[in-house]
Design a protein around this motif. Structure first.
Motif, PDB file in Angstrom:
ATOM      1  N   GLY A 397      28.733  36.155  49.178  1.00 56.14           N
ATOM      2  CA  GLY A 397      27.436  36.528  48.687  1.00 56.14           C
ATOM      3  C   GLY A 397      27.098  37.460  49.815  1.00 56.14           C
ATOM      4  N   THR A 398      26.151  38.513  49.344  1.00 55.81           N
ATOM      5  CA  THR A 398      25.922  39.844  49.966  1.00 55.81           C
ATOM      6  C   THR A 398      25.215  39.306  51.435  1.00 55.81           C
ATOM      7  N   ARG A 399      24.596  38.219  51.517  1.00 62.75           N
ATOM      8  CA  ARG A 399      23.739  37.580  52.742  1.00 62.75           C
ATOM      9  C   ARG A 399      24.350  36.513  53.170  1.00 62.75           C
ATOM     10  N   GLY A 400      25.701  36.338  52.993  1.00 60.26           N
ATOM     11  CA  GLY A 400      26.115  34.801  53.337  1.00 60.26           C
ATOM     12  C   GLY A 400      26.500  34.161  52.345  1.00 60.26           C
ATOM     13  N   GLY A 401      27.013  32.998  52.851  1.00 60.52           N
ATOM     14  CA  GLY A 401      27.549  32.105  51.614  1.00 60.52           C
ATOM     15  C   GLY A 401      28.425  32.444  50.468  1.00 60.52           C
ATOM     16  N   VAL A 402      28.685  31.647  49.339  1.00 53.71           N
ATOM     17  CA  VAL A 402      29.496  32.224  48.476  1.00 53.71           C
ATOM     18  C   VAL A 402      29.100  31.444  46.995  1.00 53.71           C
ATOM     19  N   THR A 403      29.617  32.028  46.197  1.00 52.78           N
ATOM     20  CA  THR A 403      29.535  31.682  44.700  1.00 52.78           C
ATOM     21  C   THR A 403      30.942  31.332  44.286  1.00 52.78           C
ATOM     22  N   LEU A 404      30.950  30.164  43.988  1.00 52.17           N
ATOM     23  CA  LEU A 404      32.392  29.401  43.454  1.00 52.17           C
ATOM     24  C   LEU A 404      32.181  29.321  41.625  1.00 52.17           C
ATOM     25  N   LEU A 405      33.249  29.731  41.260  1.00 56.09           N
ATOM     26  CA  LEU A 405      33.019  29.524  39.729  1.00 56.09           C
ATOM     27  C   LEU A 405      34.581  28.890  39.332  1.00 56.09           C
ATOM     28  N   ILE A 406      34.531  28.009  38.358  1.00 54.21           N
ATOM     29  CA  ILE A 406      35.805  27.547  37.902  1.00 54.21           C
ATOM     30  C   ILE A 406      35.394  27.295  36.235  1.00 54.21           C
ATOM     31  N   GLY A 407      36.533  27.444  35.585  1.00 53.26           N
ATOM     32  CA  GLY A 407      36.352  27.224  34.131  1.00 53.26           C
ATOM     33  C   GLY A 407      37.686  26.941  33.600  1.00 53.26           C
ATOM     34  N   ASP A 408      37.594  26.673  32.054  1.00 51.89           N
ATOM     35  CA  ASP A 408      38.936  26.207  31.237  1.00 51.89           C
ATOM     36  C   ASP A 408      38.737  26.765  29.978  1.00 51.89           C
ATOM     37  N   VAL A 409      39.658  27.671  29.359  1.00 50.94           N
ATOM     38  CA  VAL A 409      39.707  28.019  28.058  1.00 50.94           C
ATOM     39  C   VAL A 409      40.578  26.984  27.054  1.00 50.94           C
ATOM     40  N   CYS A 410      40.029  26.831  26.198  1.00 52.83           N
ATOM     41  CA  CYS A 410      40.664  25.891  25.232  1.00 52.83           C
ATOM     42  C   CYS A 410      42.005  26.164  24.573  1.00 52.83           C
ATOM     43  N   GLY A 411      43.066  25.482  24.889  1.00 48.61           N
ATOM     44  CA  GLY A 411      44.288  25.774  24.282  1.00 48.61           C
ATOM     45  C   GLY A 411      45.420  26.488  25.537  1.00 48.61           C
ATOM     46  N   ARG A 412      46.479  26.920  24.842  1.00 45.21           N
ATOM     47  CA  ARG A 412      47.418  27.567  25.848  1.00 45.21           C
ATOM     48  C   ARG A 412      47.816  28.860  24.913  1.00 45.21           C
ATOM     49  N   GLY A 413      48.688  29.527  25.611  1.00 47.34           N
ATOM     50  CA  GLY A 413      49.596  30.822  25.135  1.00 47.34           C
ATOM     51  C   GLY A 413      48.686  32.072  25.383  1.00 47.34           C
ATOM     52  N   ALA A 414      49.359  33.225  24.685  1.00 50.26           N
ATOM     53  CA  ALA A 414      48.763  34.639  25.048  1.00 50.26           C
ATOM     54  C   ALA A 414      47.369  34.776  24.696  1.00 50.26           C
ATOM     55  N   GLU A 415      46.809  34.162  23.710  1.00 48.87           N
ATOM     56  CA  GLU A 415      45.451  34.189  23.459  1.00 48.87           C
ATOM     57  C   GLU A 415      44.612  33.641  24.649  1.00 48.87           C
ATOM     58  N   ALA A 416      45.052  32.224  25.025  1.00 45.44           N
ATOM     59  CA  ALA A 416      44.391  31.886  25.851  1.00 45.44           C
ATOM     60  C   ALA A 416      44.392  32.401  27.172  1.00 45.44           C
ATOM     61  N   ALA A 417      45.418  32.995  27.612  1.00 38.80           N
ATOM     62  CA  ALA A 417      45.766  33.731  28.833  1.00 38.80           C
ATOM     63  C   ALA A 417      44.523  35.036  28.586  1.00 38.80           C
ATOM     64  N   ALA A 418      44.701  35.579  27.620  1.00 40.00           N
ATOM     65  CA  ALA A 418      43.739  36.762  27.350  1.00 40.00           C
ATOM     66  C   ALA A 418      42.201  36.557  27.704  1.00 40.00           C
ATOM     67  N   LEU A 419      41.827  35.395  27.144  1.00 37.96           N
ATOM     68  CA  LEU A 419      40.611  34.911  27.174  1.00 37.96           C
ATOM     69  C   LEU A 419      40.309  34.412  28.661  1.00 37.96           C
ATOM     70  N   THR A 420      41.305  33.861  29.368  1.00 44.39           N
ATOM     71  CA  THR A 420      41.190  33.400  30.801  1.00 44.39           C
ATOM     72  C   THR A 420      40.761  34.541  31.638  1.00 44.39           C
TER      73      THR A 420
END
Length: 590
Positions: A397-420
């Motif tokens: 954060g610009t004033r200290g602290g932090v923003t955490l993000l986590i996610g999951d793209v459905c499936g695997r492979g090249a398309e999933a990697a691109a969306l990730t």
């Protein structure tokens, strides 16, 4: 009266011979090798009138394997091994067909030959000789020596031919049984070896299984070399004598003669079998020292797969005939081994590529945030090695602290990697620009909808801002698993989180909430690969997740995420989803 006694003696002699010949046939019927006939056969011939010595030799072309002899002076059989090549002149004595008896004076033979020396020492002047074909290019000679040529009469020649024919027929039966047994053993061995080699996609494990499976089933020793940037390098070896394992490993790595032989095989593209004088100058054969003296033959086959030379497969034998018989079978084994090794190698290369690509879809390192200890872990769940869709990140954060993000793209492979990549970088860029989590998630949803992909994305954004002695937590969820907070005393709380999936609807709603994270407390974020990991009995890890968080959070803060991910992997018997864990633990106030 004398004439009557002579006829009686002749009839008695004929009866004795017939009885002994019958015994020889009976013995031949159950023999495992023609050498099993030797004692009886040599005794029969030595008892013939006028015979001074009986000498037998075993050959492969001009290569003399051994010499067996009995004499009137020394009727106990003597066996001497040679493995010496006497060249074309010796090979010329090989039979062209069925056994034929010829008569010679000893002076007609080469006096330097071992069998001639034995005959000469026994006082032999005339010899009845008969060569017997033994299959696989092998042959034997039987030589019956007398003091003069008159003793080599019609009876002696006929009887020598008879025992030679018994030997030849017996050997044909033995070879037929061996070939049948070899086919059965080979088929079973190749099937088992294929299963063993195909059961692992790890190169080192595969080559070790090739070596272990082949010894002693195929030969006394086995060495497998693979091509490396610096040339052929030994990667596995096995010896039937555990005490000689180190010796064989040193030979495989350091012997220049063997290195040259292996390179010749790679260059030629087909296998070879070496024995006799062909082993001269190397660490094998009777002229060598130590363990190599017992080796009578060496077979080397190239490992080729998909048009590429991978290395060599070498076997050591204490019997030359085994090396000759097994040559075709070993070529098949080498082809199967090469394919298994190449498959393992390609798998390993792909694994490295996937790991490299996956690494670029995740942050190289997590930032240092005052008052917080961040830790993360990622475990691949799919053995097909397609790139997964899990991602996480941490934005200071610009004033200290932090923003955490986590996610999951459905499936695997090249398309999933691109969306990730699209999801993580879109969220990170907008959050770094100071946009709110709601705005960042909304923009990502719009981008996914425009892509027109059939895949959806779950995501959770958590903002930690310093508040008093701890941190204020606010979070927004788009269909992602609910985060957990492990309190300093070990209690675990699940935070409510719902929300719509990203990439499905143009307008979405988020699940949101807030909580206080006190010193010693830890915020635990994860993907559904954690909750959906399944044990062998069908139990999901979700049922024991809170207990695992409580237990794994009791250790050092820096390794919290790794310990939790490891616990999931240990629990998991089935489940092909990747595992991502991101933990932020508030540091204790000192």
């Amino acid at each position: 009266m004398e004439q009557h006694e002579g006829k009686a003696s002749c009839r008695a002699d004929e009866g004795w011979w017939s009885g002994r010949l019958h015994e020889l046939w009976s013995l031949a019927d159950g023999a495992q090798d023609v050498t099993d006939l030797a004692d009886s056969l040599y005794d029969m011939l030595l008892r013939m009138p006028g015979v001074l010595a009986v000498v037998g030799t075993r050959w492969s072309g001009g290569l003399l394997h051994y010499l067996r002899s009995v004499t009137l002076a020394e009727p106990t059989p003597s066996l001497v091994e040679f493995e010496q090549d006497f060249g074309e002149s010796a090979a010329a004595g090989a039979p062209g067909g069925d056994p034929t008896v010829t008569v010679h004076d000893v002076s007609e033979f080469d006096g330097a030959m071992p069998h001639v020396q034995v005959l000469t020492a026994a006082g032999v002047r005339s010899v009845a000789s008969c060569a017997v074909p033994l299959g696989q290019g092998g042959w034997a000679s039987l030589l019956v020596g007398t003091a003069d040529r008159d003793a080599v009469d019609v009876t002696l020649r006929a009887r020598l031919k008879q025992v030679a024919e018994v030997t030849m027929v017996s050997n044909r039966r033995i070879m037929a049984r061996r070939e049948d047994e070899l086919r059965q053993v080979s088929d079973a061995f190749l099937a088992e070896a294929s299963l063993q080699m195909d059961s692992s996609l790890d190169v080192e494990r595969t080559v070790r299984r090739v070596a272990r499976t082949a010894v002693p089933a195929v030969a006394e020793g086995c060495v497998l070399h693979l091509r490396r940037s610096g040339g052929l390098a030994p990667v596995a070896c096995s010896h039937m004598d555990a005490g000689e394992q180190q010796w064989l490993g040193a030979v495989a790595a350091e012997d220049l003669w063997l290195t040259d032989v292996l390179q010749q095989v790679v260059n030629r593209g087909h296998g070879l079998v070496l024995h006799g004088d062909e082993l001269a100058g190397g660490p094998f054969g009777p002229t060598s020292s130590g363990a190599g003296r017992a080796v009578r033959a060496l077979s080397v086959n190239p490992l080729k797969a998909r048009g590429r030379a991978l290395g060599t497969l070498t076997f050591l034998y204490h019997r030359v005939d085994l090396a000759e018989v097994a040559s075709l079978f070993l070529a098949d084994l080498a082809d199967r081994a090469a394919l298994a090794i190449d498959t393992s190698t390609l798998y390993e290369q792909r694994r490295r590529h996937v790991v490299s690509l996956q690494r670029h879809l995740l942050p190289r390192e997590l930032p240092r945030i005052p008052g917080l200890t961040l830790s993360s872990a990622y475990e691949v769940g799919d053995e097909s090695l397609d790139v997964g869709g899990d991602f996480y990140d941490a934005v200071p954060g610009t004033r200290g602290g932090v923003t955490l993000l986590i996610g999951d793209v459905c499936g695997r492979g090249a398309e999933a990697a691109a969306l990730t990549g699209l999801a993580r970088h879109t969220l990170r860029t907008l959050l770094e620009d100071g946009r709110t989590p709601e705005h960042a998630l909304g923009r990502l949803n719009q981008a996914l909808v425009r892509e027109g992909t059939s895949r959806f994305v779950t995501a959770l954004v958590a903002v930690l801002v310093s508040e008093g002695e701890g941190f204020l937590l606010r979070y927004w969820s788009a269909g992602h698993p609910a985060p957990l907070v492990r309190r300093e005393d070990g209690a675990v709380e699940e935070l409510a989180a719902r929300g719509d999936l990203l990439g499905v609807l143009e307008e979405i709603e988020y699940g949101s909430g807030s909580a206080h994270v006190a010193p010693g407390d830890a915020l635990v974020l994860f993907t559904d690969g954690v909750t959906e990991a399944r044990a062998a009995d069908g139990t999901f890890f979700e049922s024991c997740l809170q207990d695992a968080v409580a237990q794994q959070g009791a250790g050092e803060a820096q390794g919290f995420a790794e310990r939790l991910a490891a616990a999931v992997v240990e629990f998991r018997a089935t489940g092909a989803d990747d595992i991502a864990v991101l933990v932020a633990q508030a540091e204790m106030v000192t």
